[in-house]
Design a protein around this motif. Sequence first.
Motif, PDB file in Angstrom:
ATOM      1  N   HIS A  60       7.840  -2.714  -7.221  1.00  0.00           N
ATOM      2  CA  HIS A  60       7.608  -3.233  -5.887  1.00  0.00           C
ATOM      3  C   HIS A  60       8.837  -3.980  -5.359  1.00  0.00           C
ATOM      4  N   ILE A  61       9.749  -4.336  -6.253  1.00  0.00           N
ATOM      5  CA  ILE A  61      10.865  -5.190  -5.845  1.00  0.00           C
ATOM      6  C   ILE A  61      11.740  -4.521  -4.792  1.00  0.00           C
ATOM      7  N   GLY A  62      11.826  -3.213  -4.835  1.00  0.00           N
ATOM      8  CA  GLY A  62      12.637  -2.496  -3.866  1.00  0.00           C
ATOM      9  C   GLY A  62      12.040  -2.453  -2.482  1.00  0.00           C
ATOM     10  N   PHE A  63      10.815  -2.948  -2.333  1.00  0.00           N
ATOM     11  CA  PHE A  63      10.136  -2.943  -1.041  1.00  0.00           C
ATOM     12  C   PHE A  63      10.043  -4.349  -0.432  1.00  0.00           C
ATOM     13  N   VAL A  64      10.796  -5.295  -0.968  1.00  0.00           N
ATOM     14  CA  VAL A  64      10.805  -6.658  -0.436  1.00  0.00           C
ATOM     15  C   VAL A  64      11.859  -6.750   0.661  1.00  0.00           C
ATOM     16  N   GLY A  65      11.444  -7.179   1.841  1.00  0.00           N
ATOM     17  CA  GLY A  65      12.368  -7.331   2.948  1.00  0.00           C
ATOM     18  C   GLY A  65      11.659  -7.173   4.277  1.00  0.00           C
ATOM     19  N   HIS A  66      12.424  -7.116   5.338  1.00  0.00           N
ATOM     20  CA  HIS A  66      11.875  -7.007   6.694  1.00  0.00           C
ATOM     21  C   HIS A  66      11.030  -5.746   6.825  1.00  0.00           C
ATOM     22  N   GLY A  67       9.822  -5.905   7.350  1.00  0.00           N
ATOM     23  CA  GLY A  67       8.957  -4.771   7.607  1.00  0.00           C
ATOM     24  C   GLY A  67       8.152  -4.296   6.424  1.00  0.00           C
ATOM     25  N   MET A  68       8.193  -5.050   5.317  1.00  0.00           N
ATOM     26  CA  MET A  68       7.421  -4.623   4.153  1.00  0.00           C
ATOM     27  C   MET A  68       6.922  -5.860   3.416  1.00  0.00           C
ATOM     28  N   ILE A 154       2.706   3.326   0.916  1.00  0.00           N
ATOM     29  CA  ILE A 154       2.301   3.527   2.311  1.00  0.00           C
ATOM     30  C   ILE A 154       1.506   2.332   2.807  1.00  0.00           C
ATOM     31  N   THR A 155       0.588   1.847   1.994  1.00  0.00           N
ATOM     32  CA  THR A 155      -0.190   0.663   2.366  1.00  0.00           C
ATOM     33  C   THR A 155       0.714  -0.541   2.583  1.00  0.00           C
ATOM     34  N   GLU A 156       1.653  -0.772   1.671  1.00  0.00           N
ATOM     35  CA  GLU A 156       2.563  -1.910   1.798  1.00  0.00           C
ATOM     36  C   GLU A 156       3.439  -1.782   3.042  1.00  0.00           C
ATOM     37  N   ARG A 157       3.886  -0.577   3.319  1.00  0.00           N
ATOM     38  CA  ARG A 157       4.742  -0.376   4.500  1.00  0.00           C
ATOM     39  C   ARG A 157       3.972  -0.645   5.794  1.00  0.00           C
TER      40      ARG A 157
END
Length: 330
Positions: A60-68, A154-157
Amino acid sequence: MKKFMNTAQTMVAESVEGFVRAHEEFVVFGAERKFIRRHHLVPGKVAIISGGGAGHEPMHIGFVGHGMLDAACVGHIFTSPTPDQIVSAIEETDTGAGCLLVVKNYDGDVMNFEMAAEMASGRHRIEMVLACDDIETARAGDGRGRRGVAGTLITERLLGAAAERCVPIAELKAIGDSLSSRIRSMGVALTGVAVPHTQRTTFTLGPDEIEMGVGIHGEPGHSREPFSNVDTIVRRLSETILSDISRSADKGLLLVNGLGGTPPAELYLAYNSALGILSEHGVRIERSLVGTYATSLDMQGLSITLAFLTDEELSLWDSPVATAALRWGC
């Protein structure tokens, strides 16, 4: 077993530190290095928090940031993060609008995130959404429900994008819950997973065998079948998904995900096959994502994820995102 590591015991900590140092524009360590959070928190925005065991990178670490995601908690390989880690992430990222926890539907993850939510509920408003897109565990009939696998992305995004628009926490939870029946995934593997701390492979296949319905923790699937060409394999995955998914929305998002050891050329080949098969069944694919996003360490395999989304959800998908693993519109 040959791995690029120093020791199995230090592998996760050293890897996560390398990730943070490589992506300082997006992320920093949280308090006492218990979690990773986005570099700049947004006051008054619901914090989206997720996490799980290491070994699934970039999830999940690669999805930390703006918009996620606002924060991700990392456990040992294939092991849930502890409640203490999750509570620390809640404490640091809640800027006044509460925290929404996105949790993959595994016993350990659910237990630890629920425990953390209870521990922090006196000081924070907390809601939880379960990611449960995997076909295989529902077929097993063991009563545990569906695992959260690549469809979690997809849910996280979508929730992260909605949170950037300052959607309130109750509405975010409703969006997450409504996605549950409209996202389905199924995986296949050509090899098992070499787990560093056990020095063993989770399962072994013969040269002419594949494993259908695998999980992202190296779990075997529901059947061992003869190896075949990609069209045959992908048809089996795609048609199984279509037999189980809700089509209450009519526009499809197709994700072909590598499980860690599959080269991009094979993933794109599988995408091309899936696109044709879904078209035969009247599915209109409006958005696509192909790559290695939710892995099972070094498993040579892939998964197909199909999501049916509304126009508003497609708008959320298209909105700006800036993370280490996903970036567009910024």
